[in-house]
Design a protein around this motif. Sequence first.
Motif, PDB file in Angstrom:
ATOM      1  N   ASP A  30       0.839  -1.201   0.000  1.00  0.00           N
ATOM      2  CA  ASP A  30       0.000   0.000   0.000  1.00  0.00           C
ATOM      3  C   ASP A  30       0.877   1.255   0.000  1.00  0.00           C
ATOM      4  OD1 ASP A  30      -2.294  -1.531  -0.023  1.00  0.00           O
ATOM      5  OD2 ASP A  30      -2.746  -1.235   2.096  1.00  0.00           O
ATOM      6  N   LEU A  31       1.933   1.248   0.814  1.00  0.00           N
ATOM      7  CA  LEU A  31       2.853   2.393   0.864  1.00  0.00           C
ATOM      8  C   LEU A  31       3.584   2.570  -0.468  1.00  0.00           C
ATOM      9  CD1 LEU A  31       4.377   1.985   4.433  1.00  0.00           C
ATOM     10  CD2 LEU A  31       2.882   3.817   3.645  1.00  0.00           C
ATOM     11  N   ILE A  32       4.042   1.461  -1.040  1.00  0.00           N
ATOM     12  CA  ILE A  32       4.763   1.554  -2.314  1.00  0.00           C
ATOM     13  C   ILE A  32       3.824   2.047  -3.417  1.00  0.00           C
ATOM     14  CG2 ILE A  32       6.085   0.297  -4.052  1.00  0.00           C
ATOM     15  CD1 ILE A  32       6.993  -1.608  -1.789  1.00  0.00           C
ATOM     16  N   THR A  33       2.572   1.636  -3.379  1.00  0.00           N
ATOM     17  CA  THR A  33       1.586   2.114  -4.357  1.00  0.00           C
ATOM     18  C   THR A  33       1.418   3.627  -4.243  1.00  0.00           C
ATOM     19  OG1 THR A  33       0.439  -0.012  -4.354  1.00  0.00           O
ATOM     20  CG2 THR A  33      -0.806   1.900  -5.144  1.00  0.00           C
ATOM     21  N   LYS A  34       1.362   4.135  -3.024  1.00  0.00           N
ATOM     22  CA  LYS A  34       1.270   5.595  -2.829  1.00  0.00           C
ATOM     23  C   LYS A  34       2.511   6.293  -3.377  1.00  0.00           C
ATOM     24  CE  LYS A  34      -1.781   5.325   1.158  1.00  0.00           C
ATOM     25  NZ  LYS A  34      -1.911   5.458   2.592  1.00  0.00           N
ATOM     26  N   LEU A  35       3.679   5.685  -3.165  1.00  0.00           N
ATOM     27  CA  LEU A  35       4.909   6.261  -3.690  1.00  0.00           C
ATOM     28  C   LEU A  35       4.884   6.259  -5.219  1.00  0.00           C
ATOM     29  CD1 LEU A  35       7.751   7.408  -3.308  1.00  0.00           C
ATOM     30  CD2 LEU A  35       8.581   5.054  -3.230  1.00  0.00           C
ATOM     31  N   LYS A  36       4.364   5.214  -5.818  1.00  0.00           N
ATOM     32  CA  LYS A  36       4.256   5.141  -7.279  1.00  0.00           C
ATOM     33  C   LYS A  36       3.415   6.304  -7.808  1.00  0.00           C
ATOM     34  CE  LYS A  36       2.705   1.976 -10.927  1.00  0.00           C
ATOM     35  NZ  LYS A  36       3.830   1.834 -11.792  1.00  0.00           N
ATOM     36  N   VAL A  37       2.320   6.615  -7.137  1.00  0.00           N
ATOM     37  CA  VAL A  37       1.468   7.740  -7.526  1.00  0.00           C
ATOM     38  C   VAL A  37       2.253   9.050  -7.403  1.00  0.00           C
ATOM     39  CG1 VAL A  37      -0.610   9.047  -6.896  1.00  0.00           C
ATOM     40  CG2 VAL A  37      -0.673   6.546  -6.964  1.00  0.00           C
ATOM     41  N   THR A  38       3.018   9.198  -6.320  1.00  0.00           N
ATOM     42  CA  THR A  38       3.853  10.393  -6.121  1.00  0.00           C
ATOM     43  C   THR A  38       4.868  10.525  -7.248  1.00  0.00           C
ATOM     44  OG1 THR A  38       3.602  10.243  -3.727  1.00  0.00           O
ATOM     45  CG2 THR A  38       5.464  11.538  -4.532  1.00  0.00           C
ATOM     46  N   LEU A  39       5.521   9.420  -7.602  1.00  0.00           N
ATOM     47  CA  LEU A  39       6.513   9.449  -8.676  1.00  0.00           C
ATOM     48  C   LEU A  39       5.878   9.838 -10.008  1.00  0.00           C
ATOM     49  CD1 LEU A  39       8.616   6.247  -7.892  1.00  0.00           C
ATOM     50  CD2 LEU A  39       9.448   8.609  -7.884  1.00  0.00           C
ATOM     51  N   GLU A  40       4.722   9.291 -10.284  1.00  0.00           N
ATOM     52  CA  GLU A  40       4.050   9.582 -11.550  1.00  0.00           C
ATOM     53  C   GLU A  40       3.613  11.037 -11.643  1.00  0.00           C
ATOM     54  OE1 GLU A  40       1.049   6.528 -11.541  1.00  0.00           O
ATOM     55  OE2 GLU A  40       2.451   5.032 -12.327  1.00  0.00           O
ATOM     56  N   GLU A 177      13.253  11.415   2.009  1.00  0.00           N
ATOM     57  CA  GLU A 177      13.206  12.413   3.090  1.00  0.00           C
ATOM     58  C   GLU A 177      11.945  13.272   2.987  1.00  0.00           C
ATOM     59  OE1 GLU A 177      17.048  14.438   2.727  1.00  0.00           O
ATOM     60  OE2 GLU A 177      17.545  13.577   4.693  1.00  0.00           O
ATOM     61  N   LYS A 178      11.610  13.682   1.773  1.00  0.00           N
ATOM     62  CA  LYS A 178      10.447  14.545   1.545  1.00  0.00           C
ATOM     63  C   LYS A 178       9.154  13.891   2.035  1.00  0.00           C
ATOM     64  CE  LYS A 178       7.962  16.524  -2.386  1.00  0.00           C
ATOM     65  NZ  LYS A 178       7.985  16.678  -3.838  1.00  0.00           N
ATOM     66  N   ILE A 179       9.040  12.589   1.865  1.00  0.00           N
ATOM     67  CA  ILE A 179       7.821  11.892   2.289  1.00  0.00           C
ATOM     68  C   ILE A 179       8.005  11.240   3.657  1.00  0.00           C
ATOM     69  CG2 ILE A 179       6.970  11.568  -0.054  1.00  0.00           C
ATOM     70  CD1 ILE A 179       7.970   8.678   0.065  1.00  0.00           C
ATOM     71  N   ASN A 180       9.083  11.589   4.350  1.00  0.00           N
ATOM     72  CA  ASN A 180       9.385  11.129   5.704  1.00  0.00           C
ATOM     73  C   ASN A 180       9.614   9.623   5.836  1.00  0.00           C
ATOM     74  OD1 ASN A 180       9.311  13.678   6.934  1.00  0.00           O
ATOM     75  ND2 ASN A 180       7.081  13.598   6.966  1.00  0.00           N
ATOM     76  N   TRP A 181      10.089   8.968   4.784  1.00  0.00           N
ATOM     77  CA  TRP A 181      10.427   7.535   4.874  1.00  0.00           C
ATOM     78  C   TRP A 181      11.874   7.343   5.277  1.00  0.00           C
ATOM     79  CZ3 TRP A 181       7.926   4.292   0.405  1.00  0.00           C
ATOM     80  CH2 TRP A 181       6.534   4.425   0.475  1.00  0.00           C
TER      81      TRP A 181
END
Length: 184
Positions: A30-40, A177-181
Amino acid sequence: MKIEDGATGLMVKEYQNGWRVSQVDKPLYDLITKLKVTLEAEPDSIIYGELGEGRPNLEMKDTALELYLEFLKKFDGARCRVIDLWSFETLTSHQYRIAGFMGEPDEWLEVGQILYEPLVINKNSGHIYYFTQNHQEVWTKGDLGDFNHFLCHYVFGLKYKEIVPDVYRDDWYSLLEKINWASK
């Protein structure tokens, strides 16, 4: 329909209901999916980060590779600046380097690279190893844990900076860092 790739031990199987992620892995994916959306959403991210489209119909005989298979089902390959994770389609073409590793070549599956050095899974334990070659052509290895541990801590977490020189100039680490991971 089943298609088996003898070099990798992975098999593609058509499922009627699509792919599934085990409950244990669901929060991570779920977290990686959110990151994928951020990257896109970021136009410049193509330079430093990309998560492939999943291959939901993959099936495997080898249970030691189960966590890796779950990743391919959801994200078929990734580029995370200095870490590349091979897509299913390219796995076979990347197996030529494992011949020089400790043990039998059948024990290893190269699944990616870190700074152009092989990243492999031990087919017996399911653990990820990062092999580096020194100037004397001697391979050394580091155990990075199972595939989910590797993803959580080295690809998407604080330990990324342990394997990347000059990490504070790295675009992937800046995103973490920007997304606090990077602080987890």
